[in-house]
Design an enzyme around this catalytic site. Structure first.
Site, PDB file in Angstrom:
ATOM      1  N   GLY A  28      -9.238 -20.109 -26.640  1.00 10.03           N
ATOM      2  CA  GLY A  28      -9.760 -20.802 -28.057  1.00 10.03           C
ATOM      3  C   GLY A  28     -10.686 -22.174 -27.246  1.00 10.03           C
ATOM      4  O   GLY A  28     -11.483 -21.342 -25.876  1.00 10.03           O
ATOM      5  N   HIS A  31     -16.724 -21.371 -26.797  1.00  6.31           N
ATOM      6  CA  HIS A  31     -18.225 -22.007 -26.302  1.00  6.31           C
ATOM      7  C   HIS A  31     -18.888 -20.032 -25.906  1.00  6.31           C
ATOM      8  O   HIS A  31     -18.554 -19.358 -26.161  1.00  6.31           O
ATOM      9  CB  HIS A  31     -17.909 -22.402 -25.211  1.00  6.31           C
ATOM     10  CG  HIS A  31     -16.997 -21.895 -24.138  1.00  6.31           C
ATOM     11  ND1 HIS A  31     -17.768 -21.126 -22.941  1.00  6.31           N
ATOM     12  CD2 HIS A  31     -16.336 -22.078 -23.530  1.00  6.31           C
ATOM     13  CE1 HIS A  31     -16.654 -20.571 -21.773  1.00  6.31           C
ATOM     14  NE2 HIS A  31     -16.207 -21.588 -22.280  1.00  6.31           N
ATOM     15  N   HIS A  34     -17.386 -17.762 -24.329  1.00  7.96           N
ATOM     16  CA  HIS A  34     -16.745 -16.784 -24.511  1.00  7.96           C
ATOM     17  C   HIS A  34     -17.991 -15.757 -26.161  1.00  7.96           C
ATOM     18  O   HIS A  34     -16.926 -14.438 -26.089  1.00  7.96           O
ATOM     19  CB  HIS A  34     -15.963 -17.658 -26.103  1.00  7.96           C
ATOM     20  CG  HIS A  34     -14.774 -18.155 -25.236  1.00  7.96           C
ATOM     21  ND1 HIS A  34     -15.047 -19.486 -25.155  1.00  7.96           N
ATOM     22  CD2 HIS A  34     -13.917 -17.988 -24.353  1.00  7.96           C
ATOM     23  CE1 HIS A  34     -13.902 -19.953 -24.126  1.00  7.96           C
ATOM     24  NE2 HIS A  34     -13.253 -18.664 -24.139  1.00  7.96           N
ATOM     25  N   GLN A  58       0.749 -19.330 -18.198  1.00  2.30           N
ATOM     26  CA  GLN A  58       0.022 -19.410 -17.363  1.00  2.30           C
ATOM     27  C   GLN A  58      -0.603 -20.276 -16.956  1.00  2.30           C
ATOM     28  O   GLN A  58      -0.713 -20.592 -15.837  1.00  2.30           O
ATOM     29  CB  GLN A  58      -0.960 -18.561 -17.465  1.00  2.30           C
ATOM     30  CG  GLN A  58      -2.329 -18.653 -18.866  1.00  2.30           C
ATOM     31  CD  GLN A  58      -3.729 -18.241 -19.571  1.00  2.30           C
ATOM     32  OE1 GLN A  58      -2.952 -16.812 -19.778  1.00  2.30           O
ATOM     33  NE2 GLN A  58      -4.054 -18.213 -18.830  1.00  2.30           N
ATOM     34  N   GLY A 146     -14.322 -12.072 -18.707  1.00  2.48           N
ATOM     35  CA  GLY A 146     -15.629 -13.053 -18.117  1.00  2.48           C
ATOM     36  C   GLY A 146     -15.391 -12.915 -16.562  1.00  2.48           C
ATOM     37  O   GLY A 146     -14.273 -13.069 -16.249  1.00  2.48           O
ATOM     38  N   ASP A 149     -13.831 -15.712 -14.245  1.00  2.98           N
ATOM     39  CA  ASP A 149     -12.305 -15.491 -14.014  1.00  2.98           C
ATOM     40  C   ASP A 149     -12.075 -13.905 -12.615  1.00  2.98           C
ATOM     41  O   ASP A 149     -11.504 -13.101 -13.670  1.00  2.98           O
ATOM     42  CB  ASP A 149     -10.777 -15.989 -15.041  1.00  2.98           C
ATOM     43  CG  ASP A 149     -11.257 -16.775 -15.427  1.00  2.98           C
ATOM     44  OD1 ASP A 149     -11.000 -17.885 -15.137  1.00  2.98           O
ATOM     45  OD2 ASP A 149     -12.099 -17.416 -16.834  1.00  2.98           O
TER      46      ASP A 149
HETATM   47  P1  AMP Z   1     -10.640 -18.669 -21.441  1.00  3.14           P
HETATM   48  O1  AMP Z   1     -10.712 -18.905 -22.988  1.00  3.14           O
HETATM   49  O2  AMP Z   1     -10.767 -19.848 -20.751  1.00  3.14           O
HETATM   50  O3  AMP Z   1      -8.829 -17.821 -21.064  1.00  3.14           O
HETATM   51  O4  AMP Z   1     -11.685 -17.026 -21.512  1.00  3.14           O
HETATM   52  C1  AMP Z   1     -11.502 -16.126 -22.239  1.00  3.14           C
HETATM   53  C2  AMP Z   1     -12.567 -15.185 -21.619  1.00  3.14           C
HETATM   54  O5  AMP Z   1     -13.718 -15.946 -21.728  1.00  3.14           O
HETATM   55  C3  AMP Z   1     -12.174 -15.031 -20.206  1.00  3.14           C
HETATM   56  O6  AMP Z   1     -12.114 -13.298 -19.735  1.00  3.14           O
HETATM   57  C4  AMP Z   1     -13.020 -15.659 -19.333  1.00  3.14           C
HETATM   58  O7  AMP Z   1     -13.056 -15.556 -17.958  1.00  3.14           O
HETATM   59  C5  AMP Z   1     -13.931 -15.720 -20.123  1.00  3.14           C
HETATM   60  N1  AMP Z   1     -15.405 -17.161 -20.161  1.00  3.14           N
HETATM   61  C6  AMP Z   1     -14.491 -17.820 -19.831  1.00  3.14           C
HETATM   62  N2  AMP Z   1     -15.666 -19.017 -19.463  1.00  3.14           N
HETATM   63  C7  AMP Z   1     -16.928 -18.310 -19.116  1.00  3.14           C
HETATM   64  C8  AMP Z   1     -18.492 -18.313 -18.835  1.00  3.14           C
HETATM   65  N3  AMP Z   1     -18.909 -19.495 -18.620  1.00  3.14           N
HETATM   66  N4  AMP Z   1     -19.105 -17.158 -18.885  1.00  3.14           N
HETATM   67  C9  AMP Z   1     -18.336 -15.897 -18.969  1.00  3.14           C
HETATM   68  N5  AMP Z   1     -16.879 -15.312 -19.737  1.00  3.14           N
HETATM   69  C10 AMP Z   1     -16.258 -17.340 -19.755  1.00  3.14           C
END
Ligand code: AMP
Length: 281
Positions: A28, A31, A34, A58, A146, A149
């Site tokens: 969540g 941005h 996502h 995590q 993404g 990570d």
């Molecule tokens: P998170 O909500 O931070 O767990 O991210 C969810 C997914 O979005 C994960 O696979 C992240 O690697 C990806 N993600 C987060 N930020 C970015 C970004 N700036 N560019 C590309 N993918 C992203």
């Protein structure tokens, strides 16, 4: 928009036969990073599920979990333009962790030995536990992650192998703000001053990649430390150059090989990570 908190109800909404199901797992505070995953999943699948769940297992620091930004209403607004193309899964703890919030342990070898694996003990076991639970419940054809990570992407690919799942992991490029800062939900927690300064991280990484062939790893590290330490309130967790397949850090680079830089930096109390390919010249 179809929103579910229970995986069985969500499954019931899917047609009995469909060509492919894409899953975009998120925590969540959505941005454009996502959204890039969501748009790619929509392009490549007949059905798409976006999950939103701040996974407690995590987080290795309680403060980090407590202060993690949460705003479901805003997330649903962000997803509204895609409402006829996606289903949203906002699971309860009970749905993903029916036996209580417990973390499983996995053997990922060198993939979790360094960087986030070393600096956030237990982090990847938590990630793998929740992703295994999501994969089991949703059984997607493809799942989107993404490269922000990068280590996580390799861990998830290893998880799929370990569990012999028939799920294709799609790795998507990093989306950055105009000034170069990698978009992250945690950026919302930065002070105005730190947010402005944080773009330096990407500038430094770019400068280092430009100097592949001229600088050795020690010089790269020295440059990174010099520039980051000049920013008040910033503190380096790690800087490493690693093999992009095994994620083992390297101090001597072979000129014909591509590598990847991994960094983590604290801006005040907010921890930022970034990564960039270090291509051979
Ligand atoms: P998170 O909500 O931070 O767990 O991210 C969810 C997914 O979005 C994960 O696979 C992240 O690697 C990806 N993600 C987060 N930020 C970015 C970004 N700036 N560019 C590309 N993918 C992203």
């Amino acid at each position: 928009m179809l929103v579910f908190s229970n995986a069985y109800e969500l499954q019931a909404e899917l047609p009995t036969s469909f060509s492919s199901l894409g899953l975009v797992p998120t925590m969540g505070a959505l941005h454009q990073g996502h959204i890039s995953l969501v748009e790619r999943a929509i392009k490549e699948n007949s059905h798409v599920i976006v999950s939103i769940y701040v996974n407690p297992t995590q987080f290795n620091r309680v403060e980090d979990l407590e202060q993690y930004p949460r705003n479901i209403d805003k997330d649903l607004e962000t997803l509204a333009p895609y409402s006829n193309k996606i289903m949203v899964y906002i699971p309860t703890n009970e749905d993903l962790y029916p036996e209580g919030i417990k973390v499983k342990t996995y053997a990922f070898g060198t993939l979790t030995q360094y960087f986030e694996g070393a600096y956030r003990p237990g982090h990847f076991d938590g990630v793998a536990t929740v992703i295994e639970s999501l994969f089991t419940r949703i059984n997607p054809t493809k799942a989107y992650f993404g490269e922000k990570d990068f280590q996580q992407v390799l861990v998830i690919k290893a998880l799929v192998k370990l569990l012999s799942l028939n799920i294709k992991i799609i790795s998507c490029p990093i989306i950055r703000a105009k000034d170069g800062l990698a978009l992250s939900s945690r950026n919302a927690l930065l002070s105005k001053e730190h947010l402005e300064k944080a773009c330096v991280i990407y500038n430094i990484l770019q400068k280092i990649t430009e100097n592949r062939g001229h600088w050795n790893v020690q010089q790269m590290r020295a440059y990174f430390f010099e520039k980051i330490e000049a920013l008040s309130g910033f503190k380096i967790d790690y800087f490493a150059v690693a093999d992009p397949k095994t994620l083992t850090p390297e101090e001597e680079l072979i000129p014909s090989k591509n590598y990847r830089i991994f960094i983590a930096v604290y801006a005040g109390t907010i921890r930022l990570i970034d990564t960039i390919e270090l291509r051979r010249k």
